[in-house]
Every structure is written in structure tokens, then in C-alpha cells.
Design a protein around this motif. Structure first.
Motif, PDB file in Angstrom:
ATOM      1  N   ASP A  50       0.626  -1.417   0.084  1.00 15.35           N
ATOM      2  CA  ASP A  50       0.013  -0.301   0.055  1.00 15.35           C
ATOM      3  C   ASP A  50       0.812   1.377  -0.155  1.00 15.35           C
ATOM      4  OD1 ASP A  50       1.113  -0.488   2.513  1.00 15.35           O
ATOM      5  OD2 ASP A  50      -0.937  -0.012   3.417  1.00 15.35           O
ATOM      6  N   PHE A  51       2.119   0.979  -0.489  1.00 19.16           N
ATOM      7  CA  PHE A  51       2.920   2.430  -0.601  1.00 19.16           C
ATOM      8  C   PHE A  51       3.217   2.797  -2.001  1.00 19.16           C
ATOM      9  CE2 PHE A  51       6.781   4.937  -0.503  1.00 19.16           C
ATOM     10  CZ  PHE A  51       6.791   5.643   0.768  1.00 19.16           C
ATOM     11  N   GLU A  52       2.546   3.916  -2.356  1.00 19.89           N
ATOM     12  CA  GLU A  52       2.678   4.446  -3.705  1.00 19.89           C
ATOM     13  C   GLU A  52       4.200   4.937  -4.085  1.00 19.89           C
ATOM     14  OE1 GLU A  52      -0.300   7.080  -4.891  1.00 19.89           O
ATOM     15  OE2 GLU A  52      -2.001   5.590  -4.293  1.00 19.89           O
ATOM     16  N   GLY A  53       4.557   4.463  -5.236  1.00 15.44           N
ATOM     17  CA  GLY A  53       5.798   5.112  -5.714  1.00 15.44           C
ATOM     18  C   GLY A  53       6.926   3.860  -6.005  1.00 15.44           C
ATOM     19  N   PRO A  54       8.181   4.423  -6.756  1.00 15.95           N
ATOM     20  CA  PRO A  54       9.030   3.346  -7.105  1.00 15.95           C
ATOM     21  C   PRO A  54       9.519   2.589  -5.999  1.00 15.95           C
ATOM     22  CG  PRO A  54      10.260   5.327  -6.879  1.00 15.95           C
ATOM     23  CD  PRO A  54       8.565   5.517  -6.562  1.00 15.95           C
ATOM     24  N   ILE A  55      10.114   1.283  -6.540  1.00 17.37           N
ATOM     25  CA  ILE A  55      10.618   0.267  -5.408  1.00 17.37           C
ATOM     26  C   ILE A  55      12.157   0.251  -6.004  1.00 17.37           C
ATOM     27  CG2 ILE A  55      10.688  -2.154  -4.530  1.00 17.37           C
ATOM     28  CD1 ILE A  55       7.664  -2.219  -5.284  1.00 17.37           C
ATOM     29  N   LEU A  56      13.067   0.673  -5.326  1.00 19.60           N
ATOM     30  CA  LEU A  56      14.212   0.718  -5.647  1.00 19.60           C
ATOM     31  C   LEU A  56      15.153  -0.465  -5.274  1.00 19.60           C
ATOM     32  CD1 LEU A  56      15.267   4.540  -5.020  1.00 19.60           C
ATOM     33  CD2 LEU A  56      14.030   3.452  -7.097  1.00 19.60           C
ATOM     34  N   VAL A  57      15.434  -1.295  -6.017  1.00 19.65           N
ATOM     35  CA  VAL A  57      16.109  -2.704  -5.809  1.00 19.65           C
ATOM     36  C   VAL A  57      17.623  -2.462  -5.801  1.00 19.65           C
ATOM     37  CG1 VAL A  57      16.146  -5.006  -6.170  1.00 19.65           C
ATOM     38  CG2 VAL A  57      14.111  -3.717  -6.591  1.00 19.65           C
ATOM     39  N   CYS A  58      18.193  -2.768  -4.586  1.00 11.71           N
ATOM     40  CA  CYS A  58      19.664  -2.481  -4.556  1.00 11.71           C
ATOM     41  C   CYS A  58      20.406  -3.618  -3.868  1.00 11.71           C
ATOM     42  CB  CYS A  58      19.965  -1.090  -3.726  1.00 11.71           C
ATOM     43  SG  CYS A  58      19.079   0.475  -4.128  1.00 11.71           S
ATOM     44  N   THR A  59      20.225  -4.854  -4.336  1.00 10.31           N
ATOM     45  CA  THR A  59      20.652  -6.190  -3.773  1.00 10.31           C
ATOM     46  C   THR A  59      21.464  -6.675  -4.603  1.00 10.31           C
ATOM     47  OG1 THR A  59      19.032  -7.467  -4.610  1.00 10.31           O
ATOM     48  CG2 THR A  59      18.568  -6.339  -2.620  1.00 10.31           C
ATOM     49  N   ARG A  60      22.264  -7.688  -4.272  1.00 13.54           N
ATOM     50  CA  ARG A  60      23.180  -8.597  -5.052  1.00 13.54           C
ATOM     51  C   ARG A  60      21.960  -9.320  -6.144  1.00 13.54           C
ATOM     52  NH1 ARG A  60      28.244  -9.227  -3.422  1.00 13.54           N
ATOM     53  NH2 ARG A  60      28.535  -8.924  -0.813  1.00 13.54           N
ATOM     54  N   ASN A  61      22.580  -9.405  -7.429  1.00 11.61           N
ATOM     55  CA  ASN A  61      21.866 -10.031  -8.407  1.00 11.61           C
ATOM     56  C   ASN A  61      21.355 -11.614  -8.017  1.00 11.61           C
ATOM     57  OD1 ASN A  61      23.529  -8.206  -9.477  1.00 11.61           O
ATOM     58  ND2 ASN A  61      22.851  -9.066 -11.659  1.00 11.61           N
TER      59      ASN A  61
END
Length: 308
Positions: A84-95
Motif C-alpha cells: 500500500d505504498f505508492e511510488g518506485p521500489i528501488l532494488v539495491c541487492t546482489r543479483n
């Protein structure tokens, strides 16, 4: 890269993966960007960084959070991405953590995922049905947790190399620019060319460096320029043929200039599946069809190092 990963998030993200979250209240206050010199007729410009979910609490994830307006949600290992959180989801993990990230993300939010990973991501995107998803090529360094990022500008690209593509590209660019970093918003073809150049850089410099134990990226550029130039040209030709595109001229010089900007980084062949493995798959495919290996030097050096 950690130690090829100490990073320039360019090389590889060192964050871990990121149930229930308590969401922060979103502030309605605006972050003011005030011009250094104000003429009587000029007015202050109000600008707010769009709130985001940030997946990964490592160097890059924390740096991105610091660039925000205080409304972000940081998702760490074992936590679920809020629905329920609008906006981008920035994925900054290892592949290699991406499968777990996807499992922790409600499918209704997949359209908002923005991937900061290096390497050839397209086969994984296709296998997960992600299609034309958002990506960022991050050419900036975060040496230690909590330290400010350093932009990866070079003498051939003083405007900066970091680029974003997709639905949330402008929001990502605004966030990075608020932190003093450069970021271009590109169309799909332009982004794909830059993504492949970065892949070629990682594959070529890491492989040549691995042939010369202890060699840093700068050492490869300075002392083994002929080797790395030959490999860059070979990989570029193979990538261009596979994707049906034409690279801009002077790729070798651009990639060597980038290497001078990150000369201290160590070299090692890592994350084979996501990097050199893609080029080796082109070799395997061609050989299976009775055609010449499009990357014979690459294959020879991988065998020399017993990577394959």
C-alpha cells in the motif's frame, strides 16, 4: 565488485536482501531548491524527491535513502515490500538475491520495481515475466556505509554516465541529482547500448585483470591496454550482432577513461551467470550450430583461468 564489491555500484551491489512494516507518515512539506544567486525577479523552486521503497540496506540503499525527503521505507533482509505504498521500489541487492526480492514483493507492485544491478539482466527479466522493466546504470561509488557517493564522471564523459530508463526514470534522476549526482533519462535503445557497454567493461577488465594476479582496474588500463582493447572489440562485435544494434565509436577510449576514474578497484571474474556467462552463452550457441565462436579470445581466457 566488492572488494570488487566495494563499489561503485556500478560493479556490484553489496547490500543484502532485504513482516510487517510501520509506514512513516508522509510529510507534506516541500524541499526547497534555492538558487545560489537570486535576482529580484527570480523565485525559489520547490522540489520534492518522490518517496520510494528501498530494498537493501547496504551502501547504495542507504545512500539513496539519504537523498530522499524522509518519507522512504527501507526494506531489509526477510522483510516484505509493502503493498500500500505508492511510488518506485528501488532494488539495491546482489543479483543472486533477486529471486527472494521478487517473492517478497506483491505481484501488483512489480510494475514499480527499479533495478540497480549490474550485468545482463534481460534473461532473468524474461524468465520472471517482468518484460520492459525499469533499470538504472549506476556509475557512482559508495566506499563505506554512510559515506557520500562519488560520481563516476570521466574525462571523456564529464557530464556523467549514470542513466535511468522506464516509468520511474525521472523520479530516480531527481533523487540522484538531489544528492549531487548526475543521471540521464534514456529511451530503451540508448539505455540498452549503455547497459551493454557497461557489461563489456566489467567482463573485459575483470577477465584481463584476473590473468595478471593483483592487477587493479587502473593497472589493466595502463599496462595491459592492448589485451583489454582486443577483448572489448571482440565482445562489442558479438553483442552488436546478437542485439542488432550499432555502438557509438570510440568505445575502447570511453571504457578506458572510466577505468582511469576507478583505477583503484581490484579485478576478479565474479557473478559469472550475470556477466561473462552471457557472452559465453553466445559462444556455446554458435558452436552448437556449427558456426565459429564469436568470442574466441574470451573463451580461451576463461579456459585459461579454469572458469569454464
Amino acid at each position: 565488485m566488492a572488494k570488487a564489491s566495494t563499489t561503485l555500484f556500478a560493479l556490484s551491489s553489496s547490500s543484502s536482501i532485504p513482516t510487517r512494516l510501520s509506514l512513516p507518515r508522509r510529510s507534506e512539506s516541500l524541499k526547497l531548491v534555492v538558487p545560489m544567486a537570486m535576482a529580484a525577479s527570480s523565485a525559489s523552486t520547490a522540489k520534492k524527491v518522490a518517496p520510494a521503497v528501498i530494498v537493501g540496506g547496504g551502501r547504495v540503499g542507504r545512500a539513496l535513502q539519504e537523498m530522499g525527503s524522509g518519507d522512504d521505507v527501507l526494506v531489509k533482509r526477510g522483510e516484505a515490500v509493502p503493498v500500500d505504498f505508492e511510488g518506485p521500489i528501488l532494488v539495491c541487492t546482489r543479483n543472486d538475491d533477486l529471486d527472494a526480492v521478487l517473492e517478497a514483493t506483491p505481484q501488483s507492485r512489480w510494475k514499480d520495481l527499479v533495478f540497480f544491478q549490474n550485468g545482463m539482466m534481460e534473461p532473468w527479466f524474461e524468465s520472471k515475466g517482468l518484460g520492459d522493466t525499469d533499470q538504472v546504470l549506476a556509475y557512482f561509488a559508495v566506499s563505506k556505509l554512510g559515506e557520500p557517493p562519488v560520481d563516476g564522471k570521466t574525462d571523456t564523459n564529464p557530464e556523467g554516465l549514470t542513466a535511468a530508463y522506464g516509468k520511474w526514470a525521472s523520479a530516480v534522476a531527481a533523487r540522484l541529482q538531489s544528492g549531487g549526482l548526475s543521471c540521464k533519462v534514456l529511451d530503451k535503445e540508448s539505455f540498452q547500448k549503455q547497459m551493454l557497454e557497461k557489461l563489456i567493461w566489467i567482463c573485459a577488465f575483470m577477465l584481463v585483470g584476473a590473468r595478471h594476479p593483483g592487477a587493479s582496474v587502473g593497472t589493466v588500463e595502463k599496462e595491459y591496454r592492448d589485451e583489454v582493447s582486443r577483448l572489448i572489440q571482440e565482445l562489442a562485435a558479438a553483442a552488436a550482432a546478437e542485439k542488432g544494434l550499432t555502438f557509438e565509436e570510440d568505445m575502447v577510449e570511453r571504457l578506458c577513461a572510466y577505468s582511469r576514474a576507478v583505477a583503484h578497484f581490484p579485478t576478479a571474474v565474479k557473478e559469472f551467470k550475470w556477466r561473462n556467462g552471457w557472452f559465453y552463452s553466445l559462444s556455446e550457441k554458435a558452436i552448437a550450430e556449427g558456426k565459429p565462436d564469436p568470442c574466441p579470445l574470451h573463451t580461451e581466457w576463461l579456459r585459461e583461468l579454469k572458469v569454464i
